[in-house]
Design a protein around this motif. Sequence first.
Motif, PDB file in Angstrom:
ATOM      1  N   ASP A 154       0.844  -1.318   0.127  1.00  0.00           N
ATOM      2  CA  ASP A 154       0.059   0.055   0.004  1.00  0.00           C
ATOM      3  C   ASP A 154       0.988   1.229  -0.044  1.00  0.00           C
ATOM      4  O   ASP A 154       0.346   2.358   0.618  1.00  0.00           O
ATOM      5  CB  ASP A 154      -1.083  -0.035   1.240  1.00  0.00           C
ATOM      6  CG  ASP A 154      -2.207   1.141   1.014  1.00  0.00           C
ATOM      7  OD1 ASP A 154      -2.475   1.263  -0.136  1.00  0.00           O
ATOM      8  OD2 ASP A 154      -2.689   1.544   2.121  1.00  0.00           O
ATOM      9  N   ARG A 155       2.057   1.175  -0.401  1.00  0.00           N
ATOM     10  CA  ARG A 155       2.975   2.229  -0.740  1.00  0.00           C
ATOM     11  C   ARG A 155       2.841   2.689  -2.272  1.00  0.00           C
ATOM     12  O   ARG A 155       3.617   2.212  -3.117  1.00  0.00           O
ATOM     13  CB  ARG A 155       4.343   2.131  -0.228  1.00  0.00           C
ATOM     14  CG  ARG A 155       4.401   1.683   1.387  1.00  0.00           C
ATOM     15  CD  ARG A 155       5.944   1.111   1.471  1.00  0.00           C
ATOM     16  NE  ARG A 155       6.475   2.418   2.022  1.00  0.00           N
ATOM     17  CZ  ARG A 155       7.644   2.890   1.510  1.00  0.00           C
ATOM     18  NH1 ARG A 155       8.120   2.391   0.397  1.00  0.00           N
ATOM     19  NH2 ARG A 155       8.253   3.787   1.976  1.00  0.00           N
ATOM     20  N   THR A 156       2.191   3.560  -2.941  1.00  0.00           N
ATOM     21  CA  THR A 156       1.695   3.766  -4.193  1.00  0.00           C
ATOM     22  C   THR A 156       2.116   5.149  -4.432  1.00  0.00           C
ATOM     23  O   THR A 156       1.983   6.168  -3.454  1.00  0.00           O
ATOM     24  CB  THR A 156       0.229   3.321  -4.537  1.00  0.00           C
ATOM     25  OG1 THR A 156      -0.656   4.060  -3.808  1.00  0.00           O
ATOM     26  CG2 THR A 156       0.039   1.819  -4.309  1.00  0.00           C
ATOM     27  N   PRO A 157       2.420   5.686  -5.692  1.00  0.00           N
ATOM     28  CA  PRO A 157       2.595   7.005  -6.074  1.00  0.00           C
ATOM     29  C   PRO A 157       1.304   7.789  -6.343  1.00  0.00           C
ATOM     30  O   PRO A 157       0.054   7.331  -6.261  1.00  0.00           O
ATOM     31  CB  PRO A 157       3.168   6.722  -7.493  1.00  0.00           C
ATOM     32  CG  PRO A 157       2.850   5.844  -7.845  1.00  0.00           C
ATOM     33  CD  PRO A 157       2.548   4.953  -6.950  1.00  0.00           C
ATOM     34  N   PRO A 158       1.074   9.235  -6.243  1.00  0.00           N
ATOM     35  CA  PRO A 158       0.138   9.890  -6.397  1.00  0.00           C
ATOM     36  C   PRO A 158      -0.417   9.552  -8.206  1.00  0.00           C
ATOM     37  O   PRO A 158       0.239   9.636  -8.837  1.00  0.00           O
ATOM     38  CB  PRO A 158       0.627  11.317  -6.452  1.00  0.00           C
ATOM     39  CG  PRO A 158       2.005  11.239  -5.627  1.00  0.00           C
ATOM     40  CD  PRO A 158       2.483   9.939  -6.177  1.00  0.00           C
ATOM     41  N   GLN A 159      -1.897   9.556  -8.042  1.00  0.00           N
ATOM     42  CA  GLN A 159      -2.465   9.506  -9.499  1.00  0.00           C
ATOM     43  C   GLN A 159      -2.156  10.400 -10.387  1.00  0.00           C
ATOM     44  O   GLN A 159      -1.866  10.061 -11.560  1.00  0.00           O
ATOM     45  CB  GLN A 159      -3.951   9.552  -9.165  1.00  0.00           C
ATOM     46  CG  GLN A 159      -4.900   9.192 -10.263  1.00  0.00           C
ATOM     47  CD  GLN A 159      -6.213   9.246 -10.412  1.00  0.00           C
ATOM     48  OE1 GLN A 159      -6.679   9.730  -9.332  1.00  0.00           O
ATOM     49  NE2 GLN A 159      -7.164   8.996 -11.379  1.00  0.00           N
ATOM     50  N   LEU A 160      -1.891  11.758 -10.064  1.00  0.00           N
ATOM     51  CA  LEU A 160      -1.602  12.870 -11.032  1.00  0.00           C
ATOM     52  C   LEU A 160      -0.350  12.627 -11.526  1.00  0.00           C
ATOM     53  O   LEU A 160      -0.011  12.866 -12.486  1.00  0.00           O
ATOM     54  CB  LEU A 160      -1.746  14.198 -10.245  1.00  0.00           C
ATOM     55  CG  LEU A 160      -0.949  14.340  -9.310  1.00  0.00           C
ATOM     56  CD1 LEU A 160       0.292  15.246  -9.625  1.00  0.00           C
ATOM     57  CD2 LEU A 160      -1.563  15.313  -8.050  1.00  0.00           C
ATOM     58  N   ALA A 161       0.657  12.047 -10.793  1.00  0.00           N
ATOM     59  CA  ALA A 161       2.121  11.865 -11.050  1.00  0.00           C
ATOM     60  C   ALA A 161       2.131  10.893 -12.143  1.00  0.00           C
ATOM     61  O   ALA A 161       2.663  10.829 -13.330  1.00  0.00           O
ATOM     62  CB  ALA A 161       2.838  11.632  -9.977  1.00  0.00           C
ATOM     63  N   VAL A 162       1.328   9.754 -12.077  1.00  0.00           N
ATOM     64  CA  VAL A 162       1.218   8.582 -12.872  1.00  0.00           C
ATOM     65  C   VAL A 162       0.787   9.297 -14.088  1.00  0.00           C
ATOM     66  O   VAL A 162       1.215   8.662 -15.140  1.00  0.00           O
ATOM     67  CB  VAL A 162       0.101   7.435 -12.271  1.00  0.00           C
ATOM     68  CG1 VAL A 162       0.240   6.495 -13.147  1.00  0.00           C
ATOM     69  CG2 VAL A 162       0.840   6.791 -10.969  1.00  0.00           C
ATOM     70  N   GLU A 163      -0.419   9.928 -14.081  1.00  0.00           N
ATOM     71  CA  GLU A 163      -1.003  10.389 -15.369  1.00  0.00           C
ATOM     72  C   GLU A 163       0.067  11.238 -16.322  1.00  0.00           C
ATOM     73  O   GLU A 163       0.218  10.921 -17.350  1.00  0.00           O
ATOM     74  CB  GLU A 163      -2.482  11.079 -15.035  1.00  0.00           C
ATOM     75  CG  GLU A 163      -3.294  10.340 -14.354  1.00  0.00           C
ATOM     76  CD  GLU A 163      -4.612  11.035 -13.998  1.00  0.00           C
ATOM     77  OE1 GLU A 163      -4.363  12.308 -13.676  1.00  0.00           O
ATOM     78  OE2 GLU A 163      -5.601  10.443 -13.644  1.00  0.00           O
ATOM     79  N   ASP A 220       2.968   0.508 -19.832  1.00  0.00           N
ATOM     80  CA  ASP A 220       1.757  -0.456 -19.529  1.00  0.00           C
ATOM     81  C   ASP A 220       1.677  -0.650 -18.169  1.00  0.00           C
ATOM     82  O   ASP A 220       0.544  -0.752 -17.902  1.00  0.00           O
ATOM     83  CB  ASP A 220       1.906  -1.677 -20.450  1.00  0.00           C
ATOM     84  CG  ASP A 220       1.808  -1.350 -21.998  1.00  0.00           C
ATOM     85  OD1 ASP A 220       1.334  -0.158 -22.283  1.00  0.00           O
ATOM     86  OD2 ASP A 220       2.148  -2.130 -22.902  1.00  0.00           O
ATOM     87  N   ALA A 221       2.546  -0.952 -17.421  1.00  0.00           N
ATOM     88  CA  ALA A 221       2.536  -1.227 -16.065  1.00  0.00           C
ATOM     89  C   ALA A 221       1.921   0.026 -15.284  1.00  0.00           C
ATOM     90  O   ALA A 221       1.092  -0.413 -14.378  1.00  0.00           O
ATOM     91  CB  ALA A 221       3.638  -1.501 -15.533  1.00  0.00           C
ATOM     92  N   LEU A 222       2.105   1.113 -15.677  1.00  0.00           N
ATOM     93  CA  LEU A 222       1.685   2.299 -14.658  1.00  0.00           C
ATOM     94  C   LEU A 222       0.280   2.533 -15.321  1.00  0.00           C
ATOM     95  O   LEU A 222      -0.452   2.675 -14.162  1.00  0.00           O
ATOM     96  CB  LEU A 222       2.329   3.668 -15.360  1.00  0.00           C
ATOM     97  CG  LEU A 222       3.773   3.904 -14.820  1.00  0.00           C
ATOM     98  CD1 LEU A 222       4.246   5.064 -15.627  1.00  0.00           C
ATOM     99  CD2 LEU A 222       4.095   3.913 -13.607  1.00  0.00           C
ATOM    100  N   ALA A 223      -0.245   2.328 -16.522  1.00  0.00           N
ATOM    101  CA  ALA A 223      -1.514   2.324 -16.760  1.00  0.00           C
ATOM    102  C   ALA A 223      -2.479   1.214 -15.947  1.00  0.00           C
ATOM    103  O   ALA A 223      -3.448   1.518 -15.734  1.00  0.00           O
ATOM    104  CB  ALA A 223      -1.703   2.464 -18.153  1.00  0.00           C
ATOM    105  N   SER A 230      -3.328   3.822  -7.335  1.00  0.00           N
ATOM    106  CA  SER A 230      -2.539   5.360  -6.876  1.00  0.00           C
ATOM    107  C   SER A 230      -3.363   6.023  -5.991  1.00  0.00           C
ATOM    108  O   SER A 230      -4.500   5.852  -5.802  1.00  0.00           O
ATOM    109  CB  SER A 230      -2.163   5.891  -8.123  1.00  0.00           C
ATOM    110  OG  SER A 230      -3.314   6.270  -8.971  1.00  0.00           O
ATOM    111  N   ARG A 231      -2.655   7.022  -5.335  1.00  0.00           N
ATOM    112  CA  ARG A 231      -3.109   7.972  -4.263  1.00  0.00           C
ATOM    113  C   ARG A 231      -4.084   8.950  -4.857  1.00  0.00           C
ATOM    114  O   ARG A 231      -3.545   9.461  -6.077  1.00  0.00           O
ATOM    115  CB  ARG A 231      -2.276   8.552  -3.573  1.00  0.00           C
ATOM    116  CG  ARG A 231      -1.804   7.450  -2.208  1.00  0.00           C
ATOM    117  CD  ARG A 231      -0.435   7.909  -1.584  1.00  0.00           C
ATOM    118  NE  ARG A 231       0.825   8.020  -2.035  1.00  0.00           N
ATOM    119  CZ  ARG A 231       1.580   9.138  -2.272  1.00  0.00           C
ATOM    120  NH1 ARG A 231       1.132  10.286  -1.755  1.00  0.00           N
ATOM    121  NH2 ARG A 231       2.906   9.081  -2.921  1.00  0.00           N
TER     122      ARG A 231
END
Length: 562
Positions: A154-163, A220-223, A230-231
């Motif tokens: 449960d240590r994930t990046p912020p959604q906006l950064a992923v996008e 592909d892994a990010l998406a 993501s947070r």
Amino acid sequence: MDDQTTPLASLADEYWEYFLSDVSPTTAMLLGDHRFDDRLEDISRQAEDAQIERLDDMVARAEALDPGELSPEERITRGVLIHEAEGLAGPMRSRLAEFDVSPSTGLHIQFLQAVGQLPIGTADHADAVVTKFGKLEGLFESAVHRLRQGIAKDRTPPQLAVEKVIAQVDAYLASPLDSDPFVNLTPPAEFTDEQTAAWRERLRTVVTDSIRTGYATYRDALAGEVAPKSRSDERCGVRWLPDGEEVYTSAIARHTSLEMPALEIHQIGLEIIDRLADEYRELGSRVLGTNDLDEIFERLRHDPALRFGSREQIVAAAQGAMTRAREAMPAWFGRLPKAECVMAEIPEPGAAQAPLAYYFPPAPDGSRPGQFFVNTTEPSTRTRFESEALAFHESIPGHHLQLTIAQELEGIPEFRKHAVVNAYVEGWGLYTERLADEMDLYSNDTARLGMLSFDSWRAGRLVVDTGVHALGWSRQESIDWLIANSPQAPNNIETEVDRYIGWPGQALGYMMGRREIMRLRRQAEAAMGAAFDIKGFHDTVLGSGSVPLGILADLVTAWSSQ
């Protein structure tokens, strides 16, 4: 005894060799050390554990050396070594790789920015870089594996950064192969046209079979895996991680070189914002015909007359500021860098998400000058009034003077020439924005409003970075606060907030570092009276390379007590 045989000198050499060979071989190549050209960074958990153990051992051995038995120069080396080794181990210990997805500092953008700076002088270098690039697919696979480890805890990046990162990778993958920066490297001078063509064909194959395949795997892994976990924007700070408080405390120490609670830093930012109001009213009355703070902000934020009309205007303004600063240097600095600083435009892809500007140091062997990169995308969103402060910060008398002088120092261990203590480096850059006013470098009062705008920006960072990561502010709360308390344009504010979210603690170094440099200058002026010499102060601040703020205080105190 020869200094080179002392335990500290040996430890300094051991640290630098380990950093270049095992931690960051790409840095070695950028510095012109070609022994590890075919290597790539290893971000696996196994390598990380080994690096933490080795760095902790070096710290322990440095701490075991009695400062009382060391010369003043050796005490600096000991302190910088401890800070640098702890600074490397800190993010590893926080396992940042498990949630580190950043449009500003992610490995996907680091390589796109650095590849054009790689010095390739011989056929051996050219061969090695093909081997190096052939390993990029494996590096991205390791990055994906680390992110999966984070998801499991449960240590994930912020959604906006992923996008944003997905968008950057998509832009790269959609770019023509012939314009790919990994293909368009400068060949060795010794290559014939036929050799260059054959080498570029090998690079095209590597780009197709390894690099772009790796980027696609990462994308592909990010998406498919990371984005769904993501947070959200409401929980974008590290406060919301299971060990978020520990992660942020470590980041504060690393980026400020201070042991200071987050809430104290938050309050400092609020106080600086309050003090800036009077300066805005004074300048606003002269430049804009109003002393109403909200109206001043609104004009600075939206008046089309204060925006650039073309990329050529952005370039000309930056060049003009650099020229004035270069001519004024001898009156304010005793020590000047030998290497030149040139201006360049931030390359695509990634420029749309890139900062307003950044600086890239020269190659130590003189093969590459210092480079001041300016963002010329969307000129109508780039402010005229801030361009001069930006140029002074990133080029002359800011980062170029500071980082190049450090590289050119003699008689110190090699690692100190390339150390980057965030609060020292960025604190100096911000200090020079105000220094430029003392030097009469700003072309008019409108440009001085840019100096104030940047002060609001950096003070606001203290508030927002701690707000997000310690107090749990949402992304929108952070944006709204900066809009209410600074004249930054909304698009810049959103980009900056996203940067703070994705890079915890880094933004604190600017104002905390400037604040300490100014405190030390006032202290020296009070102690020395009429004997105070601004050249001597600046040479003292710059004369030992990048150092933690505590060591800088010792250096200035010793100088002012002579």
